[in-house]
Enzyme design. Structure first.
Site, PDB file in Angstrom:
ATOM      1  N   GLY A   1       0.772  -1.249   0.000  1.00  0.00           N
ATOM      2  CA  GLY A   1       0.000   0.000   0.000  1.00  0.00           C
ATOM      3  C   GLY A   1       0.797   1.289   0.000  1.00  0.00           C
TER       4      GLY A   1
ATOM      5  CG  ASP B   1      -8.669   0.241   9.763  1.00  0.00           C
ATOM      6  OD1 ASP B   1      -9.422   1.094  10.237  1.00  0.00           O
ATOM      7  OD2 ASP B   1      -9.083  -0.826   9.289  1.00  0.00           O
TER       8      ASP B   1
ATOM      9  CE  LYS C   1     -10.212   3.907   7.158  1.00  0.00           C
ATOM     10  NZ  LYS C   1     -10.684   2.573   6.718  1.00  0.00           N
TER      11      LYS C   1
ATOM     12  CB  VAL D   1      -9.818   5.746   1.626  1.00  0.00           C
ATOM     13  CG1 VAL D   1     -10.678   6.786   2.311  1.00  0.00           C
ATOM     14  CG2 VAL D   1      -8.745   5.223   2.573  1.00  0.00           C
TER      15      VAL D   1
ATOM     16  CG  ASP E   1      -5.983  -3.282  -2.246  1.00  0.00           C
ATOM     17  OD1 ASP E   1      -5.554  -2.919  -1.132  1.00  0.00           O
ATOM     18  OD2 ASP E   1      -6.499  -4.406  -2.431  1.00  0.00           O
TER      19      ASP E   1
ATOM     20  NE  ARG F   1      -2.356  -2.909  -4.453  1.00  0.00           N
ATOM     21  CZ  ARG F   1      -2.446  -3.084  -3.141  1.00  0.00           C
ATOM     22  NH1 ARG F   1      -2.268  -2.071  -2.325  1.00  0.00           N
ATOM     23  NH2 ARG F   1      -2.714  -4.279  -2.646  1.00  0.00           N
TER      24      ARG F   1
END
Ligand code: 5GP
Length: 178
Positions: free
Chosen positions: A48, A106, A134, A156, A162, A168
């Site tokens: 990511g 997250d 988050k 998101v 992704d 991506r």
């Protein structure tokens, strides 16, 4: 706002590439000042963070190195639960200033299991940079040193992140429409 469709879901533009770039420059300026003369090693967490780290690293003007790791989940003992193992980490981190670059924190589970593991490497300092956080979803106590944007607990995609491996390549961040 033009929404986009990825598989079964709709997303709307959320954070523009200009906004991302400006925030990256601010973070890079701080890092350039703080780590001058310390030759930090950036540790990008794949997949990511590839786009974020690429833009961030271009703004780093001090002597520094970069390495890439992939974290895979595996079952630990019943006391540790699922933990993350780093693949591709060949550099000796002893006495090094390590700057972890993550796409998003997250729940915090990934970093909460990886950072203690990294501490065993004898790194001099460990710094966590994340593009997104988050806070409402974070259940683990993770110390974030540099955060691009705090966002609500909504899914998101884009800018390296992704949905089912798609999206991506989007140059900006999109938010799920629910
Ligand atoms: P955590 O362990 O902090 O719960 O999650 C970290 C990982 O979950 C991130 O590196 C990312 O791969 C994935 N993730 C968490 N939230 C999102 C999101 O909103 N969108 C995408 N694409 N991935 C997410």
């Amino acid at each position: 706002m033009a929404s986009i469709q990825i598989l079964d879901k709709s997303f709307v533009p959320y954070i523009s590439k200009e906004k991302i770039q400006l925030r990256i420059e601010e973070i890079a300026n701080d890092i350039n000042q703080k780590f001058e003369g310390k030759k930090p090693i950036f540790l990008a967490i794949l997949n990511g963070s590839f786009m974020f780290v690429s833009d961030l690293f271009k703004e780093i003007t001090i002597e520094s190195e970069i390495s890439f790791v992939k974290l895979i989940s595996y079952e630990g003992t019943s006391s540790t639960g699922t933990v993350k193992k780093a693949l591709g980490l060949e550099t000796d981190l002893h006495d090094r200033h390590v700057i972890i670059v993550e796409d998003i924190v997250d729940t915090g589970n990934t970093m909460a299991s990886f950072i203690p593991d990294l501490e065993k490497s004898g790194a001099a300092t460990i710094t966590l940079v994340t593009l997104l956080h988050k806070p409402d979803a974070t259940v683990k106590d993770v110390k974030i040193d540099y955060c691009g944007f705090s966002i609500p607990d909504k899914f998101v995609v884009g800018y390296g992140l992704d949905y089912d491996q798609l999206g991506r390549n989007l140059p900006e961040i999109y938010q799920l429409v629910d």
